[in-house]
Enzyme design. Structure first.
Site, mmCIF file in Angstrom:
data_model
loop_
_atom_site.group_PDB
_atom_site.id
_atom_site.type_symbol
_atom_site.label_atom_id
_atom_site.label_comp_id
_atom_site.label_asym_id
_atom_site.label_seq_id
_atom_site.Cartn_x
_atom_site.Cartn_y
_atom_site.Cartn_z
ATOM 1 N N GLU A 31 -5.296 1.075 10.183
ATOM 2 C CA GLU A 31 -6.396 0.213 9.745
ATOM 3 C C GLU A 31 -7.745 0.927 9.770
ATOM 4 O O GLU A 31 -8.576 0.721 8.883
ATOM 5 C CB GLU A 31 -6.438 -1.032 10.635
ATOM 6 C CG GLU A 31 -7.473 -2.070 10.229
ATOM 7 C CD GLU A 31 -7.408 -3.303 11.108
ATOM 8 O OE1 GLU A 31 -8.464 -3.925 11.328
ATOM 9 O OE2 GLU A 31 -6.307 -3.641 11.590
ATOM 10 N N ASP A 32 -7.970 1.769 10.780
ATOM 11 C CA ASP A 32 -9.310 2.312 11.010
ATOM 12 C C ASP A 32 -9.455 3.815 10.780
ATOM 13 O O ASP A 32 -10.547 4.357 10.966
ATOM 14 C CB ASP A 32 -9.750 2.009 12.453
ATOM 15 C CG ASP A 32 -9.929 0.517 12.703
ATOM 16 O OD1 ASP A 32 -10.079 -0.233 11.722
ATOM 17 O OD2 ASP A 32 -9.893 0.113 13.884
#
Length: 629
Positions: free
Chosen positions: A86-87
């Site tokens: 996600e990051d």
């Protein structure tokens, strides 16, 4: 002095490795350390709001997953990696190639999907993504709870608006979910952290009240604790006896539920008696022996027993609760619990017994979730999201009750369930046609709330069908869905009655075409339609309002000279001569003049006029007035 973060990161990661080393293979330990290495590298440029390196968050989540939730090695690997896709630039394909399909599945479920257009809302879509995994695997939810728990523990570094958003999600969704999965300590901590950030003043005030009470009561509670411990030791039973105060959120909720202030709230604390069970020992037999020993020493409150050993809660909770009178003259709540039961209340679904007990609820919830998904989004996207979450969280009710059929079959329902919820839990047909009930042998409305241990017998009548008002008397998804489905299946009336004048068939009426295209009908002397006709005369339409079998509520007010047999004459006029059921009858008499309100349903204005005429002809009746509603 500069913080040595590298040393802290290494020490905390090593703690996770030390925990997992005792329950996994050398090969899996290498995978676990590799996952930590990837997470450390991927998150290296990132820092948290606290200024700490971001990697400390996934390490903390992995620690909760390993130490507090006892998850398997792939779940702990996923905890290390849950924010990587996600990051950071690392794709899910890399996770799959390095750690296998199972870890990739877990990480993928935990990765929020960015979309241009969300089906409901970003938050609801994320909830739904997590919930969808429950059909095949409970572990993503367990890792997500570990993630949420650490986020809540470090929430003080966030802005107030972010605190409210995250705390609101926690109280609405994650804490009830933890409770349902039997994770009592996770649920309790999430509730209190949410309460602390949502209502800081209330939290602080109640926390101080608890501490003050703890200081004031400490001496006599310690005396009571020693008395319990000593009484059991004399009988040869070794047990840990601990007095525990309820947490601020629990106290706050009880104050709201019972309408009490803190000083008048009963059972602000309870006493745990935790006993060891020898190998092959009968936990229930030991609990009952402890109960017998303690009630020989202390006065027992009648009706104060709750036996959660024979009848565990649906989240697997087991214990034997009772109330004993302490020597300082107050009833004390005592929980008799084995070490195994106490352990299971911490591990919930991950405990040996939890997998079976909570597994039964999971199967039921999976079925409900499939139905909720299939019926979601009948409304617009915003309403769909609200409806979806309300239906889901209704299945996460904070507590449940166990009631019984007349043949002794146990039925688990949410607190505040009614006889109607019970009927739908037995079968949809019984719920749809439920007319009345008997609770513990006593006649009862189907809308009556139930209590733990009630024996419920519901009686049906094929002429009875669901009505809109029944939705207000049910709390289970199954009942709400069945009632809503039936109401949605009914043909839509071509118009709606004016809520001001309440016309009934046979009266002089007129129609008005509303801006949304619907037709409303009004009595011709209705002030609302007179105003509309003066402003939107082109939207007035002629309508035929004819009887169709529908009963319309009316109330007839009768004024008469009171006498013997007047009541029977009135009932005979309505019930026997016209075969209508009376809904209510209220009377008051002043100086031999009686005023009576009789409510019932009529099919038409002609029928109402006939009733008024009948009543007017009764001896000693002076005045009859009717009004519709």
């Amino acid at each position: 002095m500069q913080t040595d973060y590298e040393r802290i990161i290494d020490e905390r990661a090593q703690h996770v490795f030390d925990i997992m080393e005792h329950r996994t293979s050398e090969a899996d330990m290498r995978r676990l350390k590799d996952a930590f290495g990837l997470a450390r590298e991927a998150h290296a440029p990132q820092v948290r709001k606290t200024g700490e390196p971001y990697i400390l968050h996934p390490v903390a989540v992995a620690n909760i997953a390993a130490e507090e939730l006892h998850l398997d090695v792939n779940s702990v690997i996923a905890a290390f990696l849950h924010d990587v896709v996600e990051d950071t630039p690392h794709p899910i394909g890399e996770i799959r190639a390095r750690f296998g399909d199972d870890v990739a599945f877990l990480v993928d479920v935990l990765t929020k999907k960015e979309k241009k257009n969300y089906e409901m809302s970003r938050q609801v879509d994320n909830f739904r993504q997590i919930l969808d995994s429950i059909h095949t695997d409970i572990r993503p939810i367990m890792v997500k709870l570990a993630d949420r728990l650490h986020n809540m523990r470090t929430l003080s570094s966030m802005r107030p608006d972010k605190q409210m958003k995250i705390a609101g999600e926690t109280d609405y969704f994650y804490a009830p979910l933890a409770n349902r999965l039997g994770l009592y300590h996770v649920k309790t901590e999430l509730e209190n952290l949410s309460f602390r950030f949502r209502c800081p003043h209330d939290f602080e005030e109640i926390s101080k009240l608890i501490e003050n009470d703890r200081r004031q009561q400490s001496e006599r509670l310690e005396r009571f604790r020693r008395q319990l411990e000593g009484t059991l030791a004399e009988a040869g039973i070794m047990a840990d006896v601990v007095v525990e105060y309820r947490q601020p959120y629990s106290v706050w909720r009880k104050m709201r539920k019972f309408g009490d202030d803190f000083n008048h709230l009963k059972y602000r604390h309870f006493t745990d008696v935790i006993y060891k069970t020898p190998p092959g020992g009968d936990e229930k037999a030991i609990a009952l022996r402890i109960y017998s020993i303690l009630t020989d020493r202390f006065k027992e409150k009648p009706g104060g027993i709750s036996n959660y050993i024979d009848s565990p809660k649906e989240n697997g909770y087991q214990s034997f609760h009772m109330k004993l009178l302490a020597d300082f003259g107050r009833w004390q709540e005592v929980h008799i619990t084995s070490e195994t039961m106490a352990r299971n209340s911490c591990l919930g679904y991950m405990s040996d017994s939890g997998r079976h007990t909570i597994g039964l609820w999971l199967e039921k919830f999976r079925g409900s979730l499939r139905e909720i998904n299939s019926h979601a989004c009948a409304l617009g996207a915003h309403s769909c999201g609200i409806d979806f979450m309300e239906q889901v969280t209704a299945s996460f009710y904070n507590d449940d009750i166990m009631v019984f059929t007349p043949k002794g079959k146990a039925v688990v329902l949410p607190q505040k369930s009614s006889c109607l919820d019970f009927a739908y839990e037995i079968s949809e047909n019984l719920g749809n046609h439920a007319k009345y009930a008997r609770v513990n042998g006593f006649l009862s409305s189907i809308k009556a709330p139930l209590r733990r241990g009630d024996v419920v017998h519901v009686f049906a009548d094929d002429s009875v069908h669901p009505t809109a008002d029944r939705l207000e008397s049910v709390v289970t998804y199954k009942a709400k869905k069945a009632i809503t489905d039936y109401l949605d299946s009914l043909p839509r009336p071509p118009f709606r009655r004016c809520p001001v004048c309440h016309p009934i068939p046979g009266e002089e009426v007129i129609g008005f075409r509303e801006q949304d295209g619907t037709l409303s009908i009004h009595k011709r002397d209705c002030p609302a339609v007179i105003r509309l006709a003066s402003q939107f005369g082109d939207d007035i339409e002629s309508v035929d309002f004819v009887p169709d079998g529908t009963l319309y509520p009316v109330t007839v007010t009768v004024k008469a000279v009171d006498r013997y047999h007047l009541f029977l004459d009135l009932v005979d006029s309505i019930s026997n001569k016209l075969n209508l059921c009376i809904d209510s009858y209220n009377s008051s008499t002043i100086d031999s003049i009686v005023t009576i309100d009789i409510s019932f349903g009529v099919h038409s204005y002609t029928e109402l006029q006939k009733i008024v005429s009948h009543i007017s002809g009764i001896k000693d009746v002076d005045e009859v007035r009717a009004r519709t509603s």
